[in-house]
Scaffold this active site. Structure first.
Site, short mmCIF file in Angstrom:
data_model
loop_
_atom_site.label_atom_id
_atom_site.label_comp_id
_atom_site.label_asym_id
_atom_site.label_seq_id
_atom_site.Cartn_x
_atom_site.Cartn_y
_atom_site.Cartn_z
N CYS A 47 0.84 -1.21 0.00
CA CYS A 47 0.00 0.00 0.00
C CYS A 47 0.87 1.26 0.00
O CYS A 47 1.52 1.57 1.00
CB CYS A 47 -0.93 -0.04 1.23
SG CYS A 47 -1.79 1.51 1.54
N CYS B 133 0.00 3.89 2.57
CA CYS B 133 0.41 3.43 3.91
C CYS B 133 1.85 3.84 4.18
O CYS B 133 2.19 4.31 5.28
CB CYS B 133 0.28 1.92 4.03
SG CYS B 133 -1.40 1.29 3.88
#
Length: 305
Positions: A50, A53
């Site tokens: 991600c 993230c």
């Protein structure tokens, strides 16, 4: 919901006092549910693939550390531990859920900017309490303002023992050394600053002060410069040097007067050197200093008249 999440308490990967740690399905109850009865816990649900993230991670970790223990951060890799995120209905990451007193209390999705994350933390826990280092820095600044650089330096040095990368302590100690005439030691002290401190206005101010101190080291005495100006009012270099000298002696108004007089006589002298020097004074004095505010008004009256 909490009965489904709790599972079996276990040992997390970090010590109990850690501000940032990883958790698992097995340790979630201890790391989050139980811990949130003492202090709000932010749970960052993330995955290695991600991108947002990875963008959020350093920002939220810094914000949590800046909060000085008023909250803690627990990170959970949903690829390795998907059940808790599933129970909470998390469908997009990064997702941050705040737990207070054993229950989810607030949250957000996506990589928010640092300012919004800090505001989120303050809604949960209030502003961070002043640390011992912060209190020592305040003490040092008060003593420095009171004309006691030696005692102020002791306070700043003690603050650095508590918090080695305290920007306030490093800048304060450099100011003490500068006031004592130890220009090189002041410059060496600033080398201790963390990389992200350069945007701090206190850092730009002390660097400007150091530059000014270097400029004034070989200027001679004020009487000689005043005699030159009396003999030739258009000796702009002598007037410029005198401005530097009287500023070093603490007479900011006279320093401003001399530079503005150069501009009145020859605004373009030395590639607008007087204006540029005055702006450096403002930076060294600080944006809220009365000499800066008055000087900016007087400069504007010349520039836009």
């Amino acid at each position: 919901m909490s009965e489904q999440i709790i599972g079996t308490p276990g040992q997390g990967e970090g010590a109990a006092g850690d501000l940032v740690k990883e958790t698992t399905t097995q340790t979630f109850a201890q790391d989050v549910i139980e811990a949130s009865r003492q202090v709000p816990i932010l749970v960052d649900f993330w995955a290695p693939w991600c991108g947002p993230c990875r963008q959020l991670s350093p920002i939220i970790e810094k914000a949590v550390r800046d909060a000085k223990g008023t909250v803690r951060l627990v990170k959970m890799n949903i690829d390795e531990h998907p059940s808790v995120a599933g129970q909470l209905g998390i469908q997009s990451i990064p997702a941050v859920i705040a737990f207070v007193n054993g229950q989810p209390a607030d949250g957000f999705v996506g990589a928010l900017p640092e300012g919004q994350i800090k505001a989120f933390i303050e809604r949960l826990a209030g502003p961070p309490a002043a640390s011992d280092a912060d209190r020592l820095v305040e003490e040092g600044e008060a003593r420095l303002a009171g004309g006691d650089p030696a005692t102020a330096a002791e306070a700043f040095a003690t603050a650095l023992q508590v918090e080695p990368q305290s920007v306030g302590a490093i800048v304060g100690l450099a100011n003490c050394l500068l006031q004592s005439g130890e220009i090189e030691r002041a410059r060496e002290t600033l080398a201790m600053l963390p990389p992200d401190a350069e945007s701090d206005p206190r850092v730009s101010t002390i660097r400007a002060k150091l530059d000014l101190a270097v400029q004034t080291q070989s200027l001679g005495d004020a009487a000689t410069l005043e005699a030159k100006i009396a003999g030739n009012p258009n000796d702009h270099q002598a007037r410029f040097d005198l401005a530097l000298l009287v500023n070093a002696q603490g007479d900011r108004e006279a320093a401003t007067d001399h530079l503005l007089e150069i501009m009145r006589r020859d605004r373009s002298w030395n590639e607008e050197g007087a204006r540029k020097q005055l702006l450096q004074f403002f930076e060294a004095w600080g944006p809220t200093d009365e000499a800066t505010l008055s000087g900016r008004r007087r400069l504007s009256s010349i520039l836009f008249s």
